[in-house]
Design an enzyme around this catalytic site. Structure first.
Site, PDB file in Angstrom:
ATOM      1  N   LYS A 295      73.304  -0.755-132.541  1.00  0.00           N
ATOM      2  CA  LYS A 295      73.780  -1.861-131.703  1.00  0.00           C
ATOM      3  C   LYS A 295      72.584  -2.602-131.097  1.00  0.00           C
ATOM      4  O   LYS A 295      71.435  -2.133-131.172  1.00  0.00           O
ATOM      5  CB  LYS A 295      74.729  -1.296-130.642  1.00  0.00           C
ATOM      6  CG  LYS A 295      76.023  -0.695-131.259  1.00  0.00           C
ATOM      7  CD  LYS A 295      76.915  -0.045-130.211  1.00  0.00           C
ATOM      8  CE  LYS A 295      78.196   0.512-130.829  1.00  0.00           C
ATOM      9  NZ  LYS A 295      79.063   1.183-129.811  1.00  0.00           N
TER      10      LYS A 295
ATOM     11  N   TYR B 268      86.326  -4.498-134.374  1.00  0.00           N
ATOM     12  CA  TYR B 268      86.911  -3.797-133.231  1.00  0.00           C
ATOM     13  C   TYR B 268      88.354  -4.223-132.962  1.00  0.00           C
ATOM     14  O   TYR B 268      88.822  -4.097-131.826  1.00  0.00           O
ATOM     15  CB  TYR B 268      86.049  -4.021-131.987  1.00  0.00           C
ATOM     16  CG  TYR B 268      84.792  -3.163-131.949  1.00  0.00           C
ATOM     17  CD1 TYR B 268      84.859  -1.766-131.992  1.00  0.00           C
ATOM     18  CD2 TYR B 268      83.526  -3.744-131.843  1.00  0.00           C
ATOM     19  CE1 TYR B 268      83.712  -0.983-131.947  1.00  0.00           C
ATOM     20  CE2 TYR B 268      82.368  -2.966-131.795  1.00  0.00           C
ATOM     21  CZ  TYR B 268      82.470  -1.580-131.834  1.00  0.00           C
ATOM     22  OH  TYR B 268      81.346  -0.803-131.777  1.00  0.00           O
TER      23      TYR B 268
ATOM     24  N   PHE C 248      87.920  -3.517-121.780  1.00  0.00           N
ATOM     25  CA  PHE C 248      86.495  -3.724-122.053  1.00  0.00           C
ATOM     26  C   PHE C 248      86.247  -4.496-123.347  1.00  0.00           C
ATOM     27  O   PHE C 248      85.088  -4.754-123.695  1.00  0.00           O
ATOM     28  CB  PHE C 248      85.758  -2.382-122.090  1.00  0.00           C
ATOM     29  CG  PHE C 248      86.294  -1.390-123.105  1.00  0.00           C
ATOM     30  CD1 PHE C 248      85.928  -1.464-124.442  1.00  0.00           C
ATOM     31  CD2 PHE C 248      87.160  -0.372-122.712  1.00  0.00           C
ATOM     32  CE1 PHE C 248      86.420  -0.546-125.374  1.00  0.00           C
ATOM     33  CE2 PHE C 248      87.650   0.547-123.643  1.00  0.00           C
ATOM     34  CZ  PHE C 248      87.276   0.450-124.978  1.00  0.00           C
TER      35      PHE C 248
ATOM     36  N   ARG D 198      79.181  11.266-137.114  1.00  0.00           N
ATOM     37  CA  ARG D 198      79.697  11.297-135.741  1.00  0.00           C
ATOM     38  C   ARG D 198      79.029  12.420-134.943  1.00  0.00           C
ATOM     39  O   ARG D 198      78.780  12.285-133.741  1.00  0.00           O
ATOM     40  CB  ARG D 198      81.216  11.493-135.748  1.00  0.00           C
ATOM     41  CG  ARG D 198      81.983  10.383-136.467  1.00  0.00           C
ATOM     42  CD  ARG D 198      82.316   9.212-135.603  1.00  0.00           C
ATOM     43  NE  ARG D 198      83.276   9.506-134.568  1.00  0.00           N
ATOM     44  CZ  ARG D 198      83.780   8.569-133.763  1.00  0.00           C
ATOM     45  NH1 ARG D 198      83.395   7.295-133.879  1.00  0.00           N
ATOM     46  NH2 ARG D 198      84.631   8.884-132.827  1.00  0.00           N
TER      47      ARG D 198
ATOM     48  N   THR E 265      81.207   9.496-127.392  1.00  0.00           N
ATOM     49  CA  THR E 265      81.239   8.070-127.024  1.00  0.00           C
ATOM     50  C   THR E 265      80.529   7.815-125.696  1.00  0.00           C
ATOM     51  O   THR E 265      79.758   6.865-125.567  1.00  0.00           O
ATOM     52  CB  THR E 265      82.704   7.589-126.928  1.00  0.00           C
ATOM     53  OG1 THR E 265      83.369   7.900-128.163  1.00  0.00           O
ATOM     54  CG2 THR E 265      82.769   6.097-126.667  1.00  0.00           C
TER      55      THR E 265
ATOM     56  N   ARG F 172      73.066   9.527-129.092  1.00  0.00           N
ATOM     57  CA  ARG F 172      73.463   9.047-127.755  1.00  0.00           C
ATOM     58  C   ARG F 172      73.004  10.016-126.666  1.00  0.00           C
ATOM     59  O   ARG F 172      72.623   9.601-125.564  1.00  0.00           O
ATOM     60  CB  ARG F 172      74.975   8.856-127.704  1.00  0.00           C
ATOM     61  CG  ARG F 172      75.448   7.648-128.512  1.00  0.00           C
ATOM     62  CD  ARG F 172      76.964   7.640-128.622  1.00  0.00           C
ATOM     63  NE  ARG F 172      77.484   6.480-129.327  1.00  0.00           N
ATOM     64  CZ  ARG F 172      78.715   6.407-129.822  1.00  0.00           C
ATOM     65  NH1 ARG F 172      79.544   7.437-129.694  1.00  0.00           N
ATOM     66  NH2 ARG F 172      79.128   5.319-130.446  1.00  0.00           N
TER      67      ARG F 172
ATOM     68  N   ASN G  11      75.781   2.213-125.734  1.00  0.00           N
ATOM     69  CA  ASN G  11      75.638   3.536-126.361  1.00  0.00           C
ATOM     70  C   ASN G  11      74.964   3.513-127.732  1.00  0.00           C
ATOM     71  O   ASN G  11      75.141   4.417-128.546  1.00  0.00           O
ATOM     72  CB  ASN G  11      76.968   4.292-126.359  1.00  0.00           C
ATOM     73  CG  ASN G  11      78.041   3.614-127.188  1.00  0.00           C
ATOM     74  OD1 ASN G  11      77.802   2.549-127.769  1.00  0.00           O
ATOM     75  ND2 ASN G  11      79.204   4.218-127.259  1.00  0.00           N
TER      76      ASN G  11
ATOM     77  N   HIS H  92      76.972   2.852-133.589  1.00  0.00           N
ATOM     78  CA  HIS H  92      78.359   3.006-134.042  1.00  0.00           C
ATOM     79  C   HIS H  92      78.399   3.864-135.300  1.00  0.00           C
ATOM     80  O   HIS H  92      77.514   3.758-136.155  1.00  0.00           O
ATOM     81  CB  HIS H  92      78.971   1.642-134.376  1.00  0.00           C
ATOM     82  CG  HIS H  92      80.191   1.745-135.247  1.00  0.00           C
ATOM     83  ND1 HIS H  92      81.430   2.022-134.742  1.00  0.00           N
ATOM     84  CD2 HIS H  92      80.349   1.670-136.597  1.00  0.00           C
ATOM     85  CE1 HIS H  92      82.306   2.097-135.748  1.00  0.00           C
ATOM     86  NE2 HIS H  92      81.673   1.884-136.880  1.00  0.00           N
TER      87      HIS H  92
ATOM     88  N   GLU I 167      85.184  -0.874-142.809  1.00  0.00           N
ATOM     89  CA  GLU I 167      84.047  -1.469-142.108  1.00  0.00           C
ATOM     90  C   GLU I 167      82.934  -1.867-143.085  1.00  0.00           C
ATOM     91  O   GLU I 167      82.274  -2.890-142.898  1.00  0.00           O
ATOM     92  CB  GLU I 167      83.538  -0.480-141.048  1.00  0.00           C
ATOM     93  CG  GLU I 167      84.571  -0.262-139.933  1.00  0.00           C
ATOM     94  CD  GLU I 167      84.298   0.955-139.058  1.00  0.00           C
ATOM     95  OE1 GLU I 167      83.276   1.649-139.274  1.00  0.00           O
ATOM     96  OE2 GLU I 167      85.124   1.217-138.161  1.00  0.00           O
TER      97      GLU I 167
HETATM   98  P1  GTP Z   1      81.945   3.480-132.058  1.00  0.00           P
HETATM   99  O1  GTP Z   1      81.239   4.400-133.016  1.00  0.00           O
HETATM  100  O2  GTP Z   1      81.074   2.386-131.528  1.00  0.00           O
HETATM  101  O3  GTP Z   1      83.266   2.981-132.609  1.00  0.00           O
HETATM  102  O4  GTP Z   1      82.251   4.370-130.787  1.00  0.00           O
HETATM  103  P2  GTP Z   1      83.360   5.503-130.638  1.00  0.00           P
HETATM  104  O5  GTP Z   1      84.172   5.640-131.885  1.00  0.00           O
HETATM  105  O6  GTP Z   1      82.656   6.702-130.121  1.00  0.00           O
HETATM  106  O7  GTP Z   1      84.277   4.884-129.489  1.00  0.00           O
HETATM  107  P3  GTP Z   1      85.519   3.861-129.623  1.00  0.00           P
HETATM  108  O8  GTP Z   1      85.740   3.471-131.039  1.00  0.00           O
HETATM  109  O9  GTP Z   1      86.640   4.423-128.842  1.00  0.00           O
HETATM  110  O10 GTP Z   1      84.955   2.612-128.816  1.00  0.00           O
HETATM  111  C1  GTP Z   1      84.138   1.667-129.466  1.00  0.00           C
HETATM  112  C2  GTP Z   1      83.035   1.248-128.537  1.00  0.00           C
HETATM  113  O11 GTP Z   1      83.612   0.561-127.428  1.00  0.00           O
HETATM  114  C3  GTP Z   1      82.245   2.379-127.891  1.00  0.00           C
HETATM  115  O12 GTP Z   1      81.207   2.873-128.708  1.00  0.00           O
HETATM  116  C4  GTP Z   1      81.680   1.711-126.661  1.00  0.00           C
HETATM  117  O13 GTP Z   1      80.523   0.918-126.983  1.00  0.00           O
HETATM  118  C5  GTP Z   1      82.812   0.787-126.280  1.00  0.00           C
HETATM  119  N1  GTP Z   1      83.633   1.408-125.270  1.00  0.00           N
HETATM  120  C6  GTP Z   1      84.546   2.406-125.433  1.00  0.00           C
HETATM  121  N2  GTP Z   1      85.103   2.736-124.264  1.00  0.00           N
HETATM  122  C7  GTP Z   1      84.549   1.921-123.339  1.00  0.00           C
HETATM  123  C8  GTP Z   1      84.706   1.765-121.936  1.00  0.00           C
HETATM  124  O14 GTP Z   1      85.497   2.455-121.281  1.00  0.00           O
HETATM  125  N3  GTP Z   1      83.942   0.804-121.334  1.00  0.00           N
HETATM  126  C9  GTP Z   1      83.069   0.027-122.026  1.00  0.00           C
HETATM  127  N4  GTP Z   1      82.333  -0.904-121.373  1.00  0.00           N
HETATM  128  N5  GTP Z   1      82.880   0.150-123.343  1.00  0.00           N
HETATM  129  C10 GTP Z   1      83.614   1.077-123.988  1.00  0.00           C
HETATM  130 MG    MG Z   2      85.043   3.998-132.890  1.00  0.00          MG
END
Ligand code: GTP
Ligand code: MG
Length: 149
Positions: free
Chosen positions: A9, A49, A57, A85, A91, A102, A112, A115, A126
């Site tokens: 990112k 997304y 968010f 992962r 996350t 992370r 973070n 992805h 994707e």
């Molecule tokens: P990705 O690998 O980026 O998809 O992350 P993930 O699978 O661990 O988490 P998820 O798909 O649920 O969320 C996608 C992304 O949204 C996260 O990696 C964060 O960058 C962002 N995100 C998720 N939850 C929050 C939140 O509560 N607040 C904020 N600001 N960002 C969030």
């Molecule tokens: Mg995700």
């Protein structure tokens, strides 16, 4: 075989973490099939997304992903989605184990660093979004006998 779409990112690029992160996937033994530095158009971030569209968010998330260049990658191999992962960590970076990307490099969920696809189906979905149908490279890694029994 299985593919994961992995993306450094904008915070990871700005903070100079690209080399370290790519190195972790290389050393693990997965095969790099696609790689580019990319300034994400808003429509691409929204498509990626789209399952999070109703989250509070979501606008900030799309803004974050488009705030600077990202590094788009496709890694291939048996079990790569779940393994990526694990390398990436939870996350919320304060909950991520040390030794994960992370866990080592981040403190906030909204910054973070990286992805990784959450299922093989999303790995395919994707990859299509970010690389299209002709964006990947087919090549034969010479290391295979040293990685696979
Ligand atoms: P990705 O690998 O980026 O998809 O992350 P993930 O699978 O661990 O988490 P998820 O798909 O649920 O969320 C996608 C992304 O949204 C996260 O990696 C964060 O960058 C962002 N995100 C998720 N939850 C929050 C939140 O509560 N607040 C904020 N600001 N960002 C969030
Ligand atoms: Mg995700």
């Amino acid at each position: 075989s299985e593919m994961s779409y992995v993306m450094i990112k904008p915070d990871g690029v700005q903070r100079g973490l690209v080399g370290d992160i790519i190195s972790r996937f290389e050393r693990k033994g997965f095969q790099l099939k696609g790689l580019k530095l990319y300034q994400t158009p808003q429509a691409v971030a929204e498509e990626h997304y789209k399952d999070l569209k109703e989250k509070p968010f979501y606008p900030a998330l799309v803004g974050y992903i488009c705030s600077g260049p990202v590094v788009c990658m496709v890694w291939e191999g048996k079990g790569v989605v779940a393994s990526a992962r694990k390398l990436i960590g939870a996350t919320n970076p304060l909950a991520s184990e040390p030794g994960t990307i992370r866990g080592d490099f981040a403190i906030e969920v909204g910054r973070n660093v990286i992805h990784g696809s959450d299922s093989p189906e999303n790995g395919e979905r994707e990859t299509a979004i970010w690389f299209g149908s002709e964006g990947l490279v087919e090549w034969t890694p010479t290391m295979t006998p040293w990685l696979k029994e």
